[in-house]
Design an enzyme around this catalytic site. Structure first.
Site, PDB file in Angstrom:
ATOM      1  N   ASP A 167      13.413  11.433  -0.090  1.00 42.37           N
ATOM      2  CA  ASP A 167      14.091  12.227   0.929  1.00 42.37           C
ATOM      3  C   ASP A 167      14.632  13.537   0.355  1.00 42.37           C
ATOM      4  O   ASP A 167      15.123  13.587  -0.775  1.00 42.37           O
ATOM      5  CB  ASP A 167      15.238  11.397   1.507  1.00 42.37           C
ATOM      6  N   GLU A 183       9.308  14.559   0.631  1.00 44.60           N
ATOM      7  CA  GLU A 183       9.692  15.362   1.784  1.00 44.60           C
ATOM      8  C   GLU A 183      10.217  16.683   1.216  1.00 44.60           C
ATOM      9  O   GLU A 183      11.391  16.799   0.869  1.00 44.60           O
ATOM     10  CB  GLU A 183      10.768  14.674   2.619  1.00 44.60           C
TER      11      GLU A 183
END
Length: 745
Positions: free
Chosen positions: A424, A477
């Site tokens: 993330d 990401e």
């Protein structure tokens, strides 16, 4: 009962006043120097225990039983023994007002800490720190079973284990400090799996903190915050070499760059609820029973779970974790989670989990100011605080933090054999000035804005994960143009296997939200991604982030009336599935949920009673089947030779046409996407070979809720040169639709 052999003068309270004061206040820096057995002369031992609430204490061994003397007005008990009467494997028989128990003396055991492992931990390279820190079942002296508690708190004055087993008393189980590593440790016998515990930490300033175990394998169900003693043998038996190699081979096929990868992103707490039982969550066991068959029926190759490391606040969706090593107890036990992973693999579905090494919350029981100092986080807010999320940033330059994060990544691979981690918010880790104004950040020692410590952590995690577990996939990401995200670390890259293509997602959704009348003015929003499509190994994400916070659901992003909304979305999905890059779709998108995603509610499954939604679901299933069965749609995702425009410049009609190529022996797929309501009975496209071309997919098919405009399913070529090819076909091109064609053998 024997009397102690050593004659002695009664011990005065004043003799140990200082120690009693410290023990009674739960503040004892070096408990093993005072408690437990100590040889005080050539022929004598003195044994000391501190047991609040005890009435009498006896030393019990083969040599006999001897009663300790209680120091008046305190919980300190002392026994003097002759050397010949002392046996190291003694037990304590402790009488309390309501019970009498027999147990080992915690302060009679030598340290079992692996000092070489602690050296590597302090060096930043301990890949399996979770085997050495935290709570672990252990057998001391070959016969005494218990739990060894270990925690890193170098700046604490004193650390105790508190829990259900000692009535949460801070003055019962003081830990031993290892100054060289900053690690505290104690072995406690006769504990039970499932008991709750925490660490009571006295800071250098004298404040007392109660902290959950950073390495706990289980935690209480929020809003409770304690760690849980794990079950014995919580990790499955080691696989044989044959099993390990078979599993590795399956992963290498499933996660390869030339494999079809179609990911269904899931928030485990809201995919499906049980409304008749107070709207409760499904358990890991129930998810295995319901989610996995559903995903398989739709043809997805992978499931990606949003963060499942324990987190206190449901509204964070798991992105503010406090227990990185603990699968959240909301859905069951660690064993239940392991069952879910195994169930995925049994059905040949890969499992990815969201991993959050970029930040952590400020909850009092978590990592923040763990021992009273900025231990895990940077002290300077310009480096250690996220202005967007109001969370702390790890001090990636600190070696022990590097070991913590590295070993956490390894933990999920080592013990659950997951297929990969989706990391993330990588951009927030890479840039020191991420989401900061001038003067709100500190340059690195070269004067740049790159976070050198974070970069090294990411490289080490990726490199070591791939080395130890070939066949996995590490997914970033990453929302910027950082070069080499998916390049090998030895070539200067970050070492990820895949990167989310955020540029494609933003541009294509902007385009699709426009009225078809005006799309011709924004044609490049759909074509620009092909300029850089092969610069990284991409995943095309339509994730949870696109259907929350007022952005609207995917279906409600589409313009027009209901029929046009569904037609737009069907055409877009087919365009996405044919665009270079692996696929990711967030739950609910497969049946065009109207409402934005709500983490507190189940998906709107009742919509499947309506034909347009059922048709969308059938389209996704068809897309996945075609995708997996058609190598031209995935084999060359990362190479320019896998894609060629037929016409990328037809902005006036808002039509996109291109060819996807597989390896030399595979038939190419022709894709035509019409992004306006206009329809065409004779739309000409060039084709690479003469022959018959069959319709592989038509999103306007009535089966999916379309108009059924196209009547032909096979088209024959003519020798009319077109779009750079010597022959061409004229097809029926439906409104707001995408069509796949493939040459018949």
């Amino acid at each position: 009962m024997k009397e102690a052999t050593i004659a002695k003068t009664p011990v005065k309270h004043a003799q140990f006043a200082q120690q009693i004061e410290a023990l009674s206040h739960g503040l004892f820096h070096d408990p093993f120097s005072f408690l437990g057995p100590h040889q005080v002369s050539a022929d004598a031992y003195q044994l000391r225990v501190y047991l609040p609430g005890a009435i009498t204490v006896h030393y019990v061994a083969k040599s006999g039983s001897y009663q300790y003397t209680q120091i008046a007005g305190s919980a300190l008990f002392i026994l003097d023994l002759a050397v010949n009467d002392f046996q190291s494997d003694y037990q304590l028989k402790i009488e309390y007002p309501l019970a009498t128990i027999t147990q080992a003396d915690e302060y009679s055991f030598s340290s079992t800490l692996d000092l070489q492992a602690m050296y590597l931990f302090n060096e930043g390279s301990l890949e399996q720190a979770y085997l050495h820190l935290g709570a672990h079942w252990h057998t001391c002296n070959a016969k005494t079973e218990g739990v060894r508690f270990t925690v890193w708190a170098p700046n604490a004055q004193s650390v105790s284990v508190i829990g259900e087993f000692n009535d949460w008393q801070v003055c019962r189980h003081f830990m031993r400090k290892h100054p060289a590593s900053g690690v505290w440790e104690i072995f406690i016998s006769q504990l039970q799996a499932g008991q709750a515990y925490k660490f009571s930490v006295v800071t250098a300033q004298g404040d007392r903190l109660e902290k959950a175990d950073p390495f706990a394998f289980a935690m209480e169900v929020p809003p409770q915050t304690a760690s849980i003693i794990p079950h014995k043998g919580m990790f499955r038996a080691a696989k044989t070499d044959k099993q390990r190699l078979q599993e590795q081979a399956r992963k290498q096929l499933r996660n390869a760059i030339d494999a079809p990868i179609s990911i269904y992103e899931v928030h485990a707490g809201s995919w499906m609820r049980v409304p008749e039982e107070n709207n409760r969550y499904l358990s890991y066991q129930e998810l295995a029973h319901k989610l996995i068959p559903y995903v398989k029926s739709l043809g997805f190759t992978h499931i990606q779970l949003m963060p499942i490391s324990e987190f206190p606040f449901d509204g964070s969706w798991g992105y503010q974790p406090v227990g990185l090593f603990a699968p959240t107890s909301r859905f069951g036990t660690l064993a239940d989670f392991a069952h879910f992973v195994d169930a995925c693999h049994k059905e040949h579905i890969g499992l990815l989990i969201d991993w959050v090494p970029g930040h952590f919350p400020s909850d009092a029981h978590g990592l923040a100011k763990f021992d009273g100092s900025h231990l895990f986080e940077h002290a300077d807010k310009r480096q250690g605080y996220h202005p967007d999320w109001h969370t702390h940033i790890y001090n990636y330059d600190r070696a022990e933090v590097q070991s913590f994060l590295l070993s956490n990544a390894m933990y999920w691979f080592d013990n659950f054999s997951i297929d990969g981690l989706r990391v993330d918010a990588v951009a927030s880790m890479l840039y020191l000035d991420y989401s900061r104004q001038e003067g709100e950040w500190i340059p690195n020692h070269h004067g740049g804005r790159e976070n050198l410590g974070a970069i090294e952590v990411l490289k080490q995690v990726n490199q070591r994960s791939y080395q130890r577990h070939p066949g996995i996939m590490m997914v970033a990401e990453e929302s910027t143009a950082w070069p080499g995200v998916t390049q090998f670390t030895e070539h200067g890259g970050l070492g990820f296997g895949y990167k989310w293509n955020m540029g494609w997602m933003n541009d294509s959704l902007h385009y699709m939200q426009r009225d078809p009348l005006y799309r011709k003015h924004h044609h490049n929003e759909m074509t620009f991604s092909l300029v850089y499509a092969f610069s990284e190994n991409y995943v095309l994400p339509l994730s949870h982030d696109e259907v929350v916070h007022g952005k609207g659901s995917l279906i409600n992003k589409m313009p027009g009336d209901d029929w046009q909304k569904f037609a737009n979305l069907r055409a877009f999905y087919a365009y996405m599935w044919s665009h270079p890059g692996k696929k990711l779709l967030f739950m609910g998108g497969e049946f065009a949920q109207y409402n934005e995603w709500d983490h507190d509610s189940s998906l709107d499954w009742h919509l499947l009673d309506f034909a347009p939604h059922k048709g969308m679901q059938q389209l996704i299933a068809r897309l996945n089947r075609i995708y997996r069965a058609t190598p031209a749609l995935y084999e060359k995702d990362n190479h320019p030779s896998g894609f060629a425009w037929l016409d990328g410049h037809n902005s006036e009609q808002s039509i996109f046409s291109f060819i996807r190529y597989g390896k030399l022996s595979q038939s190419p797929v022709i894709v035509v996407s019409n992004m306006t309501p206009a329809s065409y009975k004779t739309y000409r496209i060039g084709v690479p070979e003469a022959g018959q071309y069959a319709v592989l997919l038509d999103t306007d098919n009535v089966e999916f809720g379309g108009s059924g405009f196209a009547k032909s399913t096979v088209y024959s070529t003519t020798n009319k040169a077109w779009q750079g090819h010597q022959c061409s076909i004229e097809i029926d091109l439906p409104p707001l639709a995408s069509v796949y064609l493939i040459k018949e053998a």
